[in-house]
Design a protein around this motif. Structure first.
Motif, PDB file in Angstrom:
ATOM      1  N   GLU A  85      51.495  38.282  46.837  1.00  0.00           N
ATOM      2  CA  GLU A  85      50.274  38.735  46.534  1.00  0.00           C
ATOM      3  C   GLU A  85      49.148  38.246  47.071  1.00  0.00           C
ATOM      4  OE1 GLU A  85      50.970  40.805  44.047  1.00  0.00           O
ATOM      5  OE2 GLU A  85      53.124  40.180  44.186  1.00  0.00           O
ATOM      6  N   SER A 120      45.825  37.591  44.600  1.00  0.00           N
ATOM      7  CA  SER A 120      46.109  38.525  43.315  1.00  0.00           C
ATOM      8  C   SER A 120      46.554  37.187  42.395  1.00  0.00           C
ATOM      9  CB  SER A 120      47.064  39.354  43.177  1.00  0.00           C
ATOM     10  OG  SER A 120      47.181  39.833  41.935  1.00  0.00           O
ATOM     11  N   MET A 132      45.597  44.649  40.222  1.00  0.00           N
ATOM     12  CA  MET A 132      45.450  43.174  40.357  1.00  0.00           C
ATOM     13  C   MET A 132      44.262  42.593  39.764  1.00  0.00           C
ATOM     14  SD  MET A 132      45.002  42.568  44.196  1.00  0.00           S
ATOM     15  CE  MET A 132      43.530  43.532  45.382  1.00  0.00           C
TER      16      MET A 132
END
Length: 247
Positions: A85, A120, A132
């Motif tokens: 992420e 994120s 996100m």
């Protein structure tokens, strides 16, 4: 979902991530097979997520160009999904402003670029989930060109006025910023998202005497700190990462 519940959910997610970071080494030490299992699981997660390059434009700036007569700006963004992420981010654009008072007149133009990252803070629900909620940091640079300056001088004794000028110049502007916001996928590949930003100039004293009215990418030139808002419409180009060979 209420704001209170949203904050609680975010806090739980962040706390869970912290626990996971500390739990992984313990699990790996207690079980010799845990390292391979965890690496395999992470590899599958990263591979299944694929890669994405997202390109966007700030529509707030485009709308503001028709609202303000003394400034304009065009700002663009790009981010690339790496893993976990974590996104690499870049932004750039150009703009200008004009000071048009009765006793002072000059214009400035500038281009800017900034680099940083996005993280994120919520895990995706599936490999096709690219929505996100994010936070990040940027380092920005702009090169500002200022036109010749004309100004009016008033004789305090006799009341006479005269016009004088200062030659053109250019100067750099450096700043750091922190960001937060969210982005959602409206239809496949098409995103809408917003950012709030706190921007802090590093070398403001070098141009404070005749500062730009507005610096594209940073904001008001006479402020040591600016708080800003962006609304991006962007499109994501995706491809699958070639699976790595496990040993």
């Amino acid at each position: 979902m209420s704001i209170q519940n949203t904050c609680r959910y975010i806090s739980t997610a962040v706390f869970s991530c912290i626990l996971w970071v500390f739990a992984v080494p313990v699990l790996a030490q207690s079980d010799p097979t845990a390292v391979d299992t965890l690496n395999t699981a992470n590899l599958k997660k990263h591979d299944s997520a694929g890669r994405q390059l997202c390109l966007g434009v700030d529509v707030v700036r485009i709308g503001a160009n028709s609202f303000y007569s003394d400034r304009y700006a065009y700002e663009f963004q790009a981010d690339y999904y790496a893993r976990n992420e974590f996104y690499l981010a870049a932004e750039g654009g150009w703009g200008g402003s004009k000071v048009n008072y009765d006793d002072l007149k000059y214009t400035t133009t500038n281009s800017f670029i900034q680099f940083g990252f996005i993280k994120s803070i919520l895990s995706r629900s599936s490999k096709t989930d690219w929505d996100m909620m994010m936070m990040g940091m940027r380092a920005g640079f702009a090169n500002v060109n200022r036109s010749p300056v004309t100004y009016t001088v008033i004789d305090s004794v006799w009341g006479n006025t005269g016009t004088q000028s200062i030659g053109p110049t250019s100067f750099p502007v450096f700043w750091l910023e922190v960001t937060g916001g969210m982005r959602v996928e409206i239809v496949r590949g098409l995103f809408a998202g917003w950012n709030i930003r706190g921007k802090f100039v590093m070398n403001g004293k070098s141009f404070r005497d005749l500062s730009p009215l507005f610096i594209a990418g940073y904001g008001k030139g006479d402020k040591n700190a600016n708080f800003d808002f962006n609304l991006y419409i962007s499109y994501g180009f995706r491809w699958n990462r070639k699976p790595a060979q496990l040993k």
